[in-house]
Motif scaffolding. Structure first.
Motif, short mmCIF file in Angstrom:
data_model
loop_
_atom_site.label_atom_id
_atom_site.label_comp_id
_atom_site.label_asym_id
_atom_site.label_seq_id
_atom_site.Cartn_x
_atom_site.Cartn_y
_atom_site.Cartn_z
N GLN A 101 1.93 -57.46 26.85
CA GLN A 101 2.72 -56.83 27.92
C GLN A 101 4.11 -56.45 27.43
O GLN A 101 4.64 -55.39 27.79
CB GLN A 101 2.83 -57.77 29.13
CG GLN A 101 3.58 -57.16 30.30
CD GLN A 101 3.43 -57.97 31.58
OE1 GLN A 101 2.38 -58.56 31.83
NE2 GLN A 101 4.47 -57.99 32.39
N MET A 102 4.70 -57.28 26.56
CA MET A 102 6.06 -57.00 26.10
C MET A 102 6.14 -55.82 25.15
O MET A 102 7.22 -55.29 24.89
CB MET A 102 6.68 -58.25 25.47
CG MET A 102 7.03 -59.31 26.52
SD MET A 102 7.94 -60.70 25.87
CE MET A 102 9.49 -59.95 25.40
N ARG A 103 5.02 -55.39 24.61
CA ARG A 103 5.03 -54.19 23.78
C ARG A 103 4.52 -52.98 24.55
O ARG A 103 4.29 -51.93 23.95
CB ARG A 103 4.22 -54.42 22.51
CG ARG A 103 2.74 -54.57 22.74
CD ARG A 103 2.01 -54.94 21.46
NE ARG A 103 0.58 -54.92 21.63
CZ ARG A 103 -0.27 -55.77 21.10
NH1 ARG A 103 0.19 -56.75 20.35
NH2 ARG A 103 -1.57 -55.67 21.29
N SER A 104 4.31 -53.14 25.85
CA SER A 104 3.84 -52.04 26.69
C SER A 104 5.00 -51.47 27.49
O SER A 104 6.14 -51.91 27.37
CB SER A 104 2.74 -52.53 27.63
OG SER A 104 3.28 -53.33 28.66
N GLU A 105 4.69 -50.51 28.34
CA GLU A 105 5.72 -49.94 29.22
C GLU A 105 5.98 -50.82 30.44
O GLU A 105 6.92 -50.56 31.20
CB GLU A 105 5.30 -48.54 29.66
CG GLU A 105 5.23 -47.54 28.51
CD GLU A 105 4.86 -46.15 28.98
OE1 GLU A 105 4.66 -45.98 30.21
OE2 GLU A 105 4.77 -45.23 28.14
N ARG A 124 5.66 -68.37 33.18
CA ARG A 124 6.09 -67.38 34.19
C ARG A 124 7.33 -66.69 33.65
O ARG A 124 8.34 -67.33 33.35
CB ARG A 124 6.39 -68.06 35.52
CG ARG A 124 5.19 -68.80 36.12
CD ARG A 124 5.53 -69.40 37.48
NE ARG A 124 5.77 -68.36 38.48
CZ ARG A 124 4.81 -67.81 39.21
NH1 ARG A 124 3.54 -68.19 39.05
NH2 ARG A 124 5.09 -66.89 40.10
N LEU A 125 7.27 -65.37 33.54
CA LEU A 125 8.38 -64.56 33.06
C LEU A 125 8.77 -63.57 34.16
O LEU A 125 7.90 -62.91 34.73
CB LEU A 125 8.01 -63.78 31.79
CG LEU A 125 7.86 -64.56 30.48
CD1 LEU A 125 6.62 -65.45 30.47
CD2 LEU A 125 7.84 -63.60 29.30
N GLU A 126 10.04 -63.46 34.43
CA GLU A 126 10.51 -62.53 35.44
C GLU A 126 10.64 -61.11 34.89
O GLU A 126 10.46 -60.14 35.61
CB GLU A 126 11.86 -63.00 36.01
CG GLU A 126 11.78 -64.27 36.84
CD GLU A 126 10.90 -64.11 38.06
OE1 GLU A 126 10.91 -63.04 38.69
OE2 GLU A 126 10.17 -65.08 38.39
N GLU A 127 10.99 -60.98 33.62
CA GLU A 127 11.16 -59.66 33.00
C GLU A 127 10.60 -59.71 31.57
O GLU A 127 11.10 -60.46 30.75
CB GLU A 127 12.63 -59.26 32.95
CG GLU A 127 13.30 -59.11 34.29
CD GLU A 127 14.75 -58.74 34.13
OE1 GLU A 127 15.04 -57.52 34.04
OE2 GLU A 127 15.60 -59.65 34.05
N THR A 128 9.63 -58.89 31.29
CA THR A 128 9.05 -58.85 29.94
C THR A 128 9.67 -57.70 29.15
O THR A 128 9.00 -56.76 28.75
CB THR A 128 7.52 -58.72 30.01
OG1 THR A 128 7.19 -57.63 30.88
CG2 THR A 128 6.88 -59.99 30.54
N VAL A 129 10.97 -57.81 28.95
CA VAL A 129 11.75 -56.77 28.28
C VAL A 129 11.80 -57.06 26.79
O VAL A 129 12.06 -58.19 26.38
CB VAL A 129 13.18 -56.70 28.85
CG1 VAL A 129 14.03 -55.72 28.06
CG2 VAL A 129 13.13 -56.33 30.33
N CYS A 130 11.58 -56.03 25.97
CA CYS A 130 11.69 -56.18 24.52
C CYS A 130 12.24 -54.88 23.94
O CYS A 130 11.51 -53.93 23.66
CB CYS A 130 10.33 -56.50 23.90
SG CYS A 130 10.41 -56.98 22.16
N VAL A 131 13.55 -54.83 23.78
CA VAL A 131 14.25 -53.64 23.27
C VAL A 131 15.11 -54.07 22.08
O VAL A 131 15.88 -55.03 22.19
CB VAL A 131 15.13 -53.00 24.35
CG1 VAL A 131 15.85 -51.77 23.81
CG2 VAL A 131 14.30 -52.63 25.59
N PRO A 132 14.98 -53.42 20.92
CA PRO A 132 14.14 -52.26 20.64
C PRO A 132 12.67 -52.65 20.50
O PRO A 132 12.36 -53.78 20.17
CB PRO A 132 14.69 -51.75 19.30
CG PRO A 132 15.19 -52.99 18.63
CD PRO A 132 15.77 -53.84 19.73
N PRO A 133 11.79 -51.68 20.71
CA PRO A 133 10.36 -51.96 20.58
C PRO A 133 9.95 -52.00 19.12
O PRO A 133 10.72 -51.64 18.23
CB PRO A 133 9.72 -50.76 21.30
CG PRO A 133 10.69 -49.65 21.06
CD PRO A 133 12.05 -50.29 21.11
N PRO A 134 8.72 -52.43 18.82
CA PRO A 134 8.22 -52.37 17.45
C PRO A 134 8.26 -50.95 16.91
O PRO A 134 8.22 -49.97 17.67
CB PRO A 134 6.78 -52.87 17.57
CG PRO A 134 6.75 -53.67 18.82
CD PRO A 134 7.73 -53.03 19.75
#
Length: 290
Positions: free
Chosen positions: A145-149, A160-170
């Motif tokens: 999910q963290m590498r998706s939109e 439990r995660l509230e925000e699966t943000v990963c910036v910058p992406p791979p």
């Protein structure tokens, strides 16, 4: 067939003053010599069969970050991350950072974890095997999910995660996933469902054929193309060990006929640099033809 180098043992003569230099030079030789994958372990204590906690062990992702800076071509991974060692969101961020700094050469090698002594020794919870596999599957889902939109919440039984943000992406939009282990009921099912590569133990061709048949069955069950999955093997020995080089190559021919694409070898002896030179000069060319 491609070759991986698994740098598992840091205990060499005068390691107190030469550990870093030997690691650096071995990996540089592997990178310049066309080795496909370099891996280190994800342990805090050295394993019992290599001397136990009194022997040196480097933290895995710090090591990969360093190796990213001294290499140019080789893929980099842990073999393998224990799912209990890091919260999944932090793991996804860490692996993505290695991927960015290596310009897209990172892999997420992961498994259910097993070394209870280091968990107990350093105060890290070590749940039951069934729970570790539950956590492994949730970790795989979170990393996906963290590498998706979708940067929204994730709600599982254990995380439990509230925000699966990963910036910058791979670099390429995703980090390939390798799942280590040969368990037929759980591990290979997770490979079929989530992984880009499996990593099996280097056993007889008959045992490997059976494991791959099991994996194919799991792929059929979940609608996955079996041929999409890279088949890799670790612990296959080397020609410098008990078996001759010809015996080793014959065994690798059997592996290749089963569809194994990469074999990962562990340096032996007191000089990993010389061992790696021998690997790239004398073993890799023969395996490349398989």
């Amino acid at each position: 067939m491609k070759i991986g180098l698994h740098y598992a043992n840091f205990t060499h003569p005068d390691w107190e003053s030469t550990l870093e230099d030997r690691l650096t030079e071995s990996v540089r030789v592997a990178d310049q010599g066309g080795i496909s994958l370099v891996t280190v372990m994800d342990h805090w204590f050295q394993m019992e069969n290599l001397g136990g906690p009194s022997e040196p062990m480097l933290e895995g992702y710090t090591t990969l970050g360093y190796l990213a800076g001294i290499t140019e071509q080789v893929r980099l991974s842990l073999l393998v991350t224990g799912t209990t060692y890091r919260y999944p969101g932090l793991l996804a961020k860490t692996v993505t950072t290695v991927d960015r700094l290596s310009r897209g050469r990172a892999m997420l090698g992961i498994g259910a974890a097993w070394y209870d002594r280091e968990h107990l020794g350093l105060g890290v919870p070590f749940p039951s095997m069934s729970e570790r596999f539950e956590r492994l599957e949730e970790t795989l889902q979170i990393c996906r999910q963290m590498r998706s939109e979708d940067d929204g919440p994730y709600a599982g039984q254990h995380y439990r995660l509230e925000e699966t943000v990963c910036v910058p992406p791979p670099v390429r939009g995703r980090v390939p996933v390798l799942i280590g282990g040969s368990g037929e009921r759980k591990t290979l099912r997770l490979v079929a469902q989530y992984a880009d590569a499996c990593n099996l133990f280097g056993e007889t061709a008959e045992v490997l054929a059976h494991k791959l048949d099991v994996l194919r069955g799991h792929c059929d069950a979940v609608g996955r193309d079996y041929d999409e999955i890279e088949k890799t093997v670790i612990g296959a020995g080397t020609a410098s060990g008990a078996e001759s080089r010809d015996e080793f190559l014959r065994r690798m021919e059997e592996y290749a006929a089963l569809g194994v694409e990469l074999v990962t070898l562990v340096p032996t002896g007191d000089d990993p640099v010389a061992w790696t030179h021998d690997l790239v000069e004398n073993v890799a060319p023969a395996l490349a033809d398989l």
